[in-house]
Scaffold this motif. Structure first.
Motif, PDB file in Angstrom:
ATOM      1  N   ALA A 416       0.874  -1.293  -0.182  1.00  0.00           N
ATOM      2  CA  ALA A 416       0.043   0.070   0.064  1.00  0.00           C
ATOM      3  C   ALA A 416       0.990   1.188  -0.057  1.00  0.00           C
ATOM      4  CB  ALA A 416      -0.934  -0.074   1.136  1.00  0.00           C
ATOM      5  N   LEU A 417       2.133   1.152   0.703  1.00  0.00           N
ATOM      6  CA  LEU A 417       2.719   2.382   0.849  1.00  0.00           C
ATOM      7  C   LEU A 417       3.420   2.553  -0.559  1.00  0.00           C
ATOM      8  CD1 LEU A 417       4.052   4.543   2.875  1.00  0.00           C
ATOM      9  CD2 LEU A 417       5.730   2.790   3.372  1.00  0.00           C
ATOM     10  N   ARG A 418       4.073   1.595  -1.142  1.00  0.00           N
ATOM     11  CA  ARG A 418       4.486   1.497  -2.437  1.00  0.00           C
ATOM     12  C   ARG A 418       3.513   2.175  -3.422  1.00  0.00           C
ATOM     13  NH1 ARG A 418       6.353  -3.654  -5.909  1.00  0.00           N
ATOM     14  NH2 ARG A 418       7.020  -2.594  -7.819  1.00  0.00           N
ATOM     15  N   LEU A 419       2.466   1.923  -3.343  1.00  0.00           N
ATOM     16  CA  LEU A 419       1.350   2.412  -4.533  1.00  0.00           C
ATOM     17  C   LEU A 419       1.102   3.915  -3.990  1.00  0.00           C
ATOM     18  CD1 LEU A 419      -1.405  -0.729  -4.539  1.00  0.00           C
ATOM     19  CD2 LEU A 419       0.487  -0.099  -6.110  1.00  0.00           C
ATOM     20  N   ALA A 420       0.953   4.165  -2.821  1.00  0.00           N
ATOM     21  CA  ALA A 420       0.723   5.655  -2.489  1.00  0.00           C
ATOM     22  C   ALA A 420       1.868   6.397  -2.723  1.00  0.00           C
ATOM     23  CB  ALA A 420       0.570   5.634  -1.166  1.00  0.00           C
ATOM     24  N   TRP A 421       3.028   5.877  -2.722  1.00  0.00           N
ATOM     25  CA  TRP A 421       4.387   6.592  -2.955  1.00  0.00           C
ATOM     26  C   TRP A 421       5.074   6.491  -4.335  1.00  0.00           C
ATOM     27  CZ3 TRP A 421       7.838   5.695   2.014  1.00  0.00           C
ATOM     28  CH2 TRP A 421       7.584   6.533   2.809  1.00  0.00           C
ATOM     29  N   GLY A 422       4.398   5.620  -5.006  1.00  0.00           N
ATOM     30  CA  GLY A 422       5.593   5.285  -6.121  1.00  0.00           C
ATOM     31  C   GLY A 422       6.635   4.512  -6.008  1.00  0.00           C
ATOM     32  N   ASP A 423       7.357   3.902  -6.971  1.00  0.00           N
ATOM     33  CA  ASP A 423       8.806   3.068  -6.577  1.00  0.00           C
ATOM     34  C   ASP A 423       9.787   3.751  -6.084  1.00  0.00           C
ATOM     35  OD1 ASP A 423       7.001   0.810  -7.369  1.00  0.00           O
ATOM     36  OD2 ASP A 423       8.211   0.288  -8.996  1.00  0.00           O
ATOM     37  N   ASP A 424      10.230   5.078  -6.916  1.00  0.00           N
ATOM     38  CA  ASP A 424      11.339   5.533  -6.247  1.00  0.00           C
ATOM     39  C   ASP A 424      11.398   5.949  -4.891  1.00  0.00           C
ATOM     40  OD1 ASP A 424      12.008   5.619  -8.947  1.00  0.00           O
ATOM     41  OD2 ASP A 424      11.859   7.814  -9.364  1.00  0.00           O
ATOM     42  N   LEU A 425      10.379   6.533  -4.229  1.00  0.00           N
ATOM     43  CA  LEU A 425      10.431   6.888  -2.893  1.00  0.00           C
ATOM     44  C   LEU A 425      10.149   5.673  -1.960  1.00  0.00           C
ATOM     45  CD1 LEU A 425      10.356   8.915  -0.379  1.00  0.00           C
ATOM     46  CD2 LEU A 425       7.954   9.387  -0.849  1.00  0.00           C
ATOM     47  N   PHE A 426       9.417   4.604  -2.566  1.00  0.00           N
ATOM     48  CA  PHE A 426       9.395   3.524  -1.620  1.00  0.00           C
ATOM     49  C   PHE A 426      10.901   2.735  -1.412  1.00  0.00           C
ATOM     50  CE2 PHE A 426       8.557  -1.273  -1.571  1.00  0.00           C
ATOM     51  CZ  PHE A 426       7.614  -1.384  -0.414  1.00  0.00           C
ATOM     52  N   PHE A 427      11.447   2.565  -2.674  1.00  0.00           N
ATOM     53  CA  PHE A 427      12.543   1.680  -2.743  1.00  0.00           C
ATOM     54  C   PHE A 427      13.585   2.358  -1.811  1.00  0.00           C
ATOM     55  CE2 PHE A 427      10.362  -0.643  -5.800  1.00  0.00           C
ATOM     56  CZ  PHE A 427      10.418  -1.865  -5.113  1.00  0.00           C
ATOM     57  N   ALA A 428      13.557   3.725  -1.954  1.00  0.00           N
ATOM     58  CA  ALA A 428      14.907   4.416  -1.010  1.00  0.00           C
ATOM     59  C   ALA A 428      14.362   4.190   0.360  1.00  0.00           C
ATOM     60  CB  ALA A 428      14.607   6.160  -1.514  1.00  0.00           C
ATOM     61  N   ALA A 455       9.078  11.047   3.456  1.00  0.00           N
ATOM     62  CA  ALA A 455       7.763  11.662   2.830  1.00  0.00           C
ATOM     63  C   ALA A 455       8.055  12.920   2.745  1.00  0.00           C
ATOM     64  CB  ALA A 455       6.543  11.331   3.532  1.00  0.00           C
ATOM     65  N   ALA A 456       8.520  13.613   4.169  1.00  0.00           N
ATOM     66  CA  ALA A 456       8.524  14.998   4.201  1.00  0.00           C
ATOM     67  C   ALA A 456       9.833  15.694   3.509  1.00  0.00           C
ATOM     68  CB  ALA A 456       9.081  15.450   5.754  1.00  0.00           C
ATOM     69  N   LYS A 457      10.676  14.840   3.026  1.00  0.00           N
ATOM     70  CA  LYS A 457      11.798  15.491   2.379  1.00  0.00           C
ATOM     71  C   LYS A 457      11.432  15.759   0.953  1.00  0.00           C
ATOM     72  CE  LYS A 457      16.091  12.977   4.128  1.00  0.00           C
ATOM     73  NZ  LYS A 457      16.839  11.774   3.673  1.00  0.00           N
ATOM     74  N   VAL A 458      10.668  14.786   0.279  1.00  0.00           N
ATOM     75  CA  VAL A 458       9.931  15.244  -0.939  1.00  0.00           C
ATOM     76  C   VAL A 458       8.851  15.830  -1.040  1.00  0.00           C
ATOM     77  CG1 VAL A 458      11.633  13.195  -1.860  1.00  0.00           C
ATOM     78  CG2 VAL A 458       9.344  12.706  -1.214  1.00  0.00           C
ATOM     79  N   GLY A 459       8.185  16.123   0.009  1.00  0.00           N
ATOM     80  CA  GLY A 459       7.031  16.614   0.050  1.00  0.00           C
ATOM     81  C   GLY A 459       5.813  15.814  -0.478  1.00  0.00           C
ATOM     82  N   ALA A 460       5.871  14.382   0.180  1.00  0.00           N
ATOM     83  CA  ALA A 460       4.832  13.509  -0.085  1.00  0.00           C
ATOM     84  C   ALA A 460       3.828  13.480   1.037  1.00  0.00           C
ATOM     85  CB  ALA A 460       5.654  12.074  -0.284  1.00  0.00           C
TER      86      ALA A 460
END
Ligand SMILES: [Zn+2]
Length: 481
Positions: A416-428, A455-460
């Motif tokens: 769910a976190l991966r779907l909400a965030w997208g792969d770049d942020l999730f795998f980082a 999340a805060a770092k990239v404004g997610a």
């Protein structure tokens, strides 16, 4: 090796002393115990309040054990090097059954008492706060069978002439004196003496083998911190296979002779999976990896640090279905990062081990077979969680410590976190989790804090509500689109 829960340790004054250790405990030292100062006999974990101890942090265990694979017995000396967290006159280790021959603290005879699973030791003199001290416990016997605390029988196990240990969540104390809580990780040396013709395995690297004349000693050294539940010893007759992963990590597998040919095929891609996980999660945390397939049944597979353990029964299941085989192989391997390197602070955080390992196996299958298989796994997983009554993944309660939600809902939370965030942020984020808590302990709170920070770092958007709903609420939320 950090005692994260020390503040929660419960001081228990042992009022009734039951059963003096057999032999070895001097009368003089015994009298010194008459004042009975408080002994911290718990790590403060509500799931296993009797497990672990307080007042010190173990730095290293040295276990020199003579093992008789026919009788299933052992005899030897455990040397426990620890650092006090406060001044201590008495302290305890967990030990179930077995006979104590003698106990020495800093080279001097010490007295001891047995009460339940506690071995309570009175030092011959006061240990100062911050003092590194060594305790030598000479002991012997046939280990007792553990009361069942997991879906599979844990502790020291003996079938025919095969011996193995399976220590999660409790079991280590059936074969050595230990501060049995994942928050006190330590280095280990195993000096295992077995009859000629048998091989003994421990965790870490095989650093020496004696010349074999009637019996052989195998010395294994685990330098990186090891949690007691992932400590594993086996004795058996094996075919050994050596190789290396594409990224250079040494692989050594031990197969019971009767399954060796087939096992070589089943585990042929271990190195490939390891290298893929290193790409996703960061460098493999230890010096080598491998799998043991026993000539005995275990009831389950176990991710013992650097050498995962498979029983014949588990192996049979793997031979019948290549997807099942890939899931087992990748799940236990992923635990080397999630569980063994990054270790739970308390047992209520168990989804951090099992949810991550389950999701890692999906990631391997996705990489190997394409994204459709993940859709199928997600559907199956949702179905399983619903069938099991939509229980939470976090703090599941002792009865559901290894329940469906811990594995499946834990994996779904990550998906769910991966779907909400997208792969770049999730795998980082996955990589940072493995890196920041490498060789240490971490809690669900730590995970949520890191997710918010990333999340805060990239404004997610703040991931806390999503993680809370997936991990702690009863009702299953919808997956993000
Ligand atoms: Zn697992």
């Amino acid at each position: 090796m950090r005692r994260a829960v020390f503040g929660l340790a419960v001081a228990v004054v042992v009022a009734v002393l039951v059963g003096w250790c057999v032999g070895g405990c001097s009368e003089e030292a015994r009298q010194a115990a008459a004042t009975e100062p408080a002994v911290l006999t718990s790590a403060g974990d509500p799931y296993f309040p009797q497990a672990g101890n307080g007042g010190y942090d173990v730095l290293a265990y040295d276990l020199a054990l003579h093992i008789d694979p026919l009788r299933g017995s052992l005899e030897g000396t455990a040397t426990v090097k620890a650092e006090t967290k406060q001044s201590l006159e008495r302290f305890s280790l967990d030990l179930q059954g077995l006979n104590i021959i003698q106990v020495r603290v800093e080279g001097k005879a010490a007295s001891c008492e047995r009460e339940g699973q506690e071995l309570i030791i009175t030092a011959p003199g006061m240990l100062q706060a911050g003092q590194v001290f060594s305790t030598e416990i000479q002991y012997e016997g046939v280990p007792v069978e553990m009361e069942k605390v997991a879906p599979v029988q844990t502790g020291w196990r003996h079938t025919g002439d095969v011996i193995f240990t399976l220590d999660e969540p409790q079991g280590a104390a059936t074969w050595y004196p230990v501060n049995d809580h994942p928050s006190d990780k330590a280095a280990y040396v195993f000096r295992l003496t077995v009859p000629d013709g048998y091989v003994a395995t421990g965790n870490g690297m095989l650093v020496g083998t004696s010349e074999c004349a009637g019996e052989c000693t195998y010395v294994w050294s685990m330098e990186q911190p090891l949690a007691s539940y992932a400590a594993g010893v086996t004795v058996g007759k094996y075919v050994e296979k050596r190789g290396a992963a594409p990224n250079g990590v040494a692989i050594r597998d031990f197969y019971a002779p009767e399954v060796a040919a087939q096992a070589e095929t089943i585990f042929a891609r271990t190195g490939e999976v390891l290298a893929y996980f290193a790409k996703l999660f960061g460098p493999y945390p230890f010096d080598a990896y491998g799998s043991i397939v026993l000539g005995a049944e275990t009831g389950g597979a176990m991710e013992n640090q650097t050498l995962s353990l498979y029983g014949r029964d588990v192996f049979e299941r793997m031979t019948k279905d290549p997807i099942v085989a890939a899931i087992y192989l990748s799940h236990e391997l992923a635990h080397q990062w999630f569980g063994n390197s990054v270790t739970i602070s308390q047992w209520k955080d168990i989804w951090l081990n099992e949810g991550f390992a389950t999701y890692a196996s999906w990631l391997w299958l996705e990489h190997d077979q394409g994204p459709n298989i993940v859709e199928a796994l997600v559907e199956q997983s949702l179905r399983l969680v619903r069938q099991a009554g939509e229980k939470p993944a976090y703090d599941p309660g002792l009865k559901d410590l290894f329940g469906v939600s811990v594995y499946q809902r834990g994996a779904l939370a990550l998906h769910a976190l991966r779907l909400a965030w997208g792969d770049d942020l999730f795998f980082a984020f996955l990589k940072e989790w493995a890196q920041r808590y490498r060789y240490g302990n971490a809690s669900t709170e730590d995970l949520v804090a890191l997710a918010r920070e990333q999340a805060a770092k990239v404004g997610a958007p703040d991931p806390e509500p999503l993680l809370h709903a997936w991990l702690e609420d009863k009702e299953l939320p919808d997956l993000p689109r």
